[in-house]
Write an enzyme that holds these catalytic residues in place. Sequence first.
Site, PDB file in Angstrom:
ATOM      1  N   ASP A  70      14.197 -78.223 -23.731  1.00 46.89           N
ATOM      2  CA  ASP A  70      13.637 -76.988 -24.257  1.00 46.89           C
ATOM      3  C   ASP A  70      13.569 -76.004 -23.098  1.00 46.89           C
ATOM      4  OD1 ASP A  70      12.077 -74.904 -25.194  1.00 46.89           O
ATOM      5  OD2 ASP A  70      10.519 -76.176 -26.050  1.00 46.89           O
ATOM      6  N   SER A 149      21.894 -58.505 -27.279  1.00 43.99           N
ATOM      7  CA  SER A 149      22.073 -58.027 -28.651  1.00 43.99           C
ATOM      8  C   SER A 149      22.105 -56.510 -28.654  1.00 43.99           C
ATOM      9  CB  SER A 149      20.915 -58.527 -29.520  1.00 43.99           C
ATOM     10  OG  SER A 149      20.831 -57.807 -30.733  1.00 43.99           O
ATOM     11  N   TYR A 160      11.667 -58.603 -30.299  1.00 42.86           N
ATOM     12  CA  TYR A 160      13.031 -59.055 -30.025  1.00 42.86           C
ATOM     13  C   TYR A 160      13.790 -58.005 -29.223  1.00 42.86           C
ATOM     14  CZ  TYR A 160      17.807 -60.703 -30.828  1.00 42.86           C
ATOM     15  OH  TYR A 160      19.100 -61.136 -30.661  1.00 42.86           O
ATOM     16  N   SER A 163      12.615 -57.802 -25.663  1.00 44.25           N
ATOM     17  CA  SER A 163      13.078 -58.914 -24.831  1.00 44.25           C
ATOM     18  C   SER A 163      14.530 -58.727 -24.403  1.00 44.25           C
ATOM     19  CB  SER A 163      12.901 -60.248 -25.566  1.00 44.25           C
ATOM     20  OG  SER A 163      13.817 -60.374 -26.640  1.00 44.25           O
ATOM     21  N   LYS A 164      15.351 -58.230 -25.312  1.00 43.72           N
ATOM     22  CA  LYS A 164      16.772 -58.057 -24.999  1.00 43.72           C
ATOM     23  C   LYS A 164      17.002 -56.867 -24.065  1.00 43.72           C
ATOM     24  CE  LYS A 164      18.316 -61.599 -27.249  1.00 43.72           C
ATOM     25  NZ  LYS A 164      18.857 -62.763 -26.501  1.00 43.72           N
TER      26      LYS A 164
END
Length: 238
Positions: A70, A149, A160, A163-164
């Site tokens: 992980d 992304s 999200y 973070s990208k």
Amino acid sequence: MMATSRDFTAKVVLITGSSSGIGAQTAVEFARLGAQVVVTGRRKDKVFAVAKQCAEASPTGAKALVVVADVTNEDDCRRLVSDTIKTFKKLDILVNNAGLYLVSSIWDGDILDKYEPIMNTNLRSVVRLTHLCVEHLEKTKGNIVNMSSIGAFKPSGLLYSMSKAALDMFTKCVALELGPKGIRANVVKYALPYVKLLGTKILCLNMDVTKAVLYLTSDDSSFVTGSNFVVDGGKQYV
């Protein structure tokens, strides 16, 4: 005509999140092109299934190294890198592919509960693994590809996209810092699965993204670092 190369014979490639999807496709293609591959993910059954595909695709039947881990766990990350070096004695390519998407909004009562897993997977794990791998990549003049992304510049979920966007800047900073060491670092931005462009619905396949990774880790891109390579069928424009 200038020669091109997609020969990864004897190259050691570590791909996180390679038990399914783009990561699995990328692992198999690297194996097909002669690389020694490290397949890793949280699901033991899926990791071993992909490793089998890699061995079948390899021209020499080379077995992939399987590490059930992980990436949000620090001990797992250390074991992942140490097992790779113990087995293959080196590392040429690091592909930080593992990622997590959760729908999020500033109105969410549990927004900080979502913040931790998203940032830990999409950003913190990349920083940690890059830190652990640079000493080995320096020896091989290797390179790093971070999977991002179009959400980094076209909002698609608060946490999200955050973070990208942070991942993209991390990659640029790392590229600048590691360039003198002979290590390249690039980002692949993608959008899956469908893109509607000029009234046409286009299916973006895992292989489309994999091809970008193969290019950025090959000798054909030896002068490319700190770049954002977009594979989205034009979705950023619609």
